[in-house]
Motif scaffolding. Structure first.
Motif, short mmCIF file in Angstrom:
data_model
loop_
_atom_site.label_atom_id
_atom_site.label_comp_id
_atom_site.label_asym_id
_atom_site.label_seq_id
_atom_site.Cartn_x
_atom_site.Cartn_y
_atom_site.Cartn_z
N SER A 165 -25.89 -61.74 5.70
CA SER A 165 -26.77 -60.38 7.32
C SER A 165 -26.11 -61.49 8.14
N GLY A 166 -25.75 -62.11 7.73
CA GLY A 166 -24.94 -62.57 10.14
C GLY A 166 -26.85 -64.02 9.80
N GLN A 167 -27.14 -64.53 8.43
CA GLN A 167 -28.30 -65.74 8.48
C GLN A 167 -27.20 -67.41 8.90
N VAL A 168 -27.13 -67.76 9.71
CA VAL A 168 -26.71 -69.21 9.54
C VAL A 168 -27.89 -70.31 9.16
N LEU A 169 -27.42 -71.19 8.20
CA LEU A 169 -28.54 -72.00 7.70
C LEU A 169 -27.70 -73.81 7.69
N MET A 170 -28.28 -74.94 7.74
CA MET A 170 -27.81 -76.05 7.54
C MET A 170 -29.30 -76.72 7.23
N TRP A 171 -28.00 -77.64 6.85
CA TRP A 171 -28.86 -79.23 6.13
C TRP A 171 -28.10 -80.32 5.58
N GLY A 172 -28.12 -81.73 5.49
CA GLY A 172 -27.87 -82.67 5.37
C GLY A 172 -28.59 -83.59 6.51
N HIS A 173 -27.50 -84.23 7.22
CA HIS A 173 -28.65 -85.17 8.78
C HIS A 173 -27.95 -84.51 9.56
N CYS A 174 -29.58 -84.42 10.20
CA CYS A 174 -29.59 -83.24 11.57
C CYS A 174 -30.08 -84.26 12.27
N ARG A 175 -29.22 -84.81 13.38
CA ARG A 175 -30.32 -85.66 14.35
C ARG A 175 -30.84 -86.32 14.13
#
Length: 586
Positions: A363-373
């Motif tokens: 659907s175009g959603q972007v997910l992130m996880w882990g070491h984020c800033r």
């Protein structure tokens, strides 16, 4: 296609000024500026690649930015960059650590400088190590490497740093390399025949040679990969991964072509997915993924992500920053299925320089996880980004690109693009089809070239209008468009009708494309319906895919109305086959 550590694979759009032999840009768009989104080359406008999220590109002028068509950012502080222009010139700028910019010296530069030897080479894959060293593959299948070479990661048989791009030729002559991937100080390359070659640092077996001696020149990775076809490669810091399309039979009573995954090298964090923490000097099959078709694998610093053909994501390896997305910080030595709220994923992203993970849904959603800033995000977090590239630009440390950034030009038309433009255009059409009261405009010559059915039909008639009643307008138009473009643009649920047409017209390749499209739309509610269609139209690959999906989601599928309405013979065969598969074992 998949990504490999800091690895980028993509097409290069080349547009040259036909009025100048040197291909120099003849005019810039004076109306725009850097934010205008277009440039004019040879009086033609181009879409603009947005590299604004990477600070290093702030060094370029607006005029230079308008010409960028491919770009990558690398280095220990994301302070080095390469880019390709619309005229196929290659430039570099940044700190130039160990000569990694390929400029012939080790001088840093805040102004972009041309890499002459790469201009016109048409880069299709690029990957960077930690040293850093840089490796590319060209459209001609050649491999060039430069930069840090303390462990022979340039493949030239020495440990001398390379200040300019040099052809990597040992054992690669007459081989067409399509993809390259770099670990911290080793390199692997994939050929068009599905072979893998590796060289460089090998302290943990990451070269796959069966020893821990460094490999100074390209050596084919054989062992378990012998006579197998590899379709995707990836590198972590000290490990290597390969996805094989080898047609292995996962169960003796079923003829299923499963894509399998192998790993080798450093494994102290479980990043090979083998269920243990022992390093492996030769490729080892990830047994836990038996029966799972992997379509993309990517590696982080010490973790691995894999995307399946059903849109599921598996993760394993190091997890001190939550980069596995499991909700904890415990390492996993076996592939673990991620929970992403029933969203079907179409892309996963990771980079061997960081502990950041990302994915994009259908659907175009972007997910992130882990070491984020600096934060440890232990579960997939929905962002407002439109691309996984943005995750690494804004949240990864260092903020390097995980793949080659590419924009397609929209002005220069190839033969294929010209044909696509003329489809269903009445201007020069010499034939129209009438379907459901609507017209579809085509060209007799092209139809006769592309389809045996039309060759026979049109050789027997001079009609300029043909009425079709057997298929719907949507399906028939998609079929004709396929003849012009080699692609289909239907929603998965509508592709069943096109599968019927492909079977009727004996269009084997179209039938295969329909099956792949239908797979992307499978769900618990429609799985039985799609299985029935696959059986009806003798689409064996789709039938096996739907059957496997039904078995894996048996409880939900058997509660659907489609299962209740299932044809008796089909139901009988399904139960029998599922029993042999072990679906009803306690």
């Amino acid at each position: 296609m998949g990504s490999s550590g800091v690895s980028w694979v993509g097409p290069l759009i080349v547009v040259r000024d036909q009025a100048h032999d040197d291909g120099v840009v003849s005019k810039l768009d004076n109306d725009g500026g850097a934010g205008s989104g277009c440039a004019v080359v040879g009086e033609r406008k181009h879409s603009m690649l947005d590299v604004g999220k990477w600070p290093v590109f702030a060094l370029l002028s607006p005029e230079e930015l308008r010409l960028v068509r491919q770009a990558c950012v690398f280095g220990t502080a994301a302070n080095e960059a390469l880019y390709v222009t619309v005229t196929d010139e290659v430039f570099a700028l940044g700190t130039n650590c160990t000569g990694c910019l390929g400029l012939g010296d080790m001088q840093s530069t805040i102004e972009s400088r041309r890499i002459n030897i790469l201009c016109g080479k048409k880069i299709v894959s690029l990957s960077c190590g930690t040293g850093p060293h840089v490796v590319i593959a060209t459209a001609d299948g050649e491999v060039y490497a430069w930069g840090h070479n303390g462990y022979s990661q340039l493949g030239n048989g020495t440990t001398n740093h390379g200040l300019t791009p040099a052809l990597v030729s040992t054992n690669l002559i007459n081989k067409r390399v399509t993809e390259v991937a770099c670990g911290s100080h080793h390199t692997i390359a994939l050929t068009s025949e599905g072979e893998v070659f590796a060289w460089g640092y090998n302290n943990s077996g990451q070269v796959g040679s069966g020893s821990t001696a460094n490999q100074p020149t390209p050596r084919r990775v054989s062992s378990c990969l012998q006579n197998k076809v590899v379709v995707n490669i990836a590198c972590g810091q000290l490990c290597s991964m390969a996805v094989l399309d080898n047609g292995e039979v996962a169960h003796p009573t079923l003829l299923m072509n499963y894509i399998t995954t192998y790993g080798w090298g450093y494994n102290c964090n479980g990043q090979l997915g083998l269920g243990n923490n022992s390093n492996q000097q030769t490729p080892c099959r990830i047994a836990a993924l038996q029966g799972v078709n992997i379509v993309q694998v990517v590696c982080g610093y010490a973790h691995t992500l894999a995307l399946t053909d059903e849109g599921f994501v598996y993760a394993w390896g190091a997890n001190s920053y939550g980069q596995l997305g499991t909700g904890s910080k415990c390492n996993q030595a076996l592939p673990t299925l991620l929970s992403v709220d029933r969203e079907r994923m179409v892309e996963v992203a990771a980079c061997h320089t960081s502990h950041t993970s990302a994915a994009k849904s259908q659907s175009g959603q972007v997910l992130m996880w882990g070491h984020c800033r600096g934060q440890a995000v232990t579960l997939p977090h929905v962002t407002h980004f439109s691309s996984t590239d943005d995750v690494f630009a804004c949240f990864a440390t260092p903020a390097v690109t995980w793949r080659l950034l590419t924009v397609d030009g929209d002005d220069y038309l190839t033969v294929a693009q010209s044909l696509k433009r003329e489809f269903d255009s009445p201007e020069i059409s010499d034939l129209k089809f009438l379907v459901d009261g609507k017209c579809i405009y085509v060209h007799k010559a092209l139809l006769k070239i592309r389809c045996e059915h039309f060759r026979a039909l049109l050789n027997e008639t001079d009609e300029t209008a043909i009425e079709v009643s057997q298929f719907s307008y949507l399906v028939y138009r998609a079929f004709l468009e396929y003849l012009y473009t080699d692609t289909i643009s239907l929603h998965p649920e509508d592709a069943v009708g096109l599968l019927d047409l492909a079977t009727y017209y004996r269009e084997t390749r179209l039938k295969r494309l329909c099956q792949e499209t239908i797979k992307r739309g499978i769900s618990e509610d429609n799985a039985i319906t799609l299985l029935s269609a696959a059986v009806k139209y003798e689409a064996r690959d789709l039938e096996e895919f739907c059957f496997k999906f039904c078995v894996n989601h048996l409880t939900a599928v058997t509660q659907t109305q489609a299962f209740a309405d299932m044809d008796h013979d089909l139901l009988k065969n399904f139960i029998s086959k599922a029993s042999r598969y072990g679906a009803f074992k306690n």
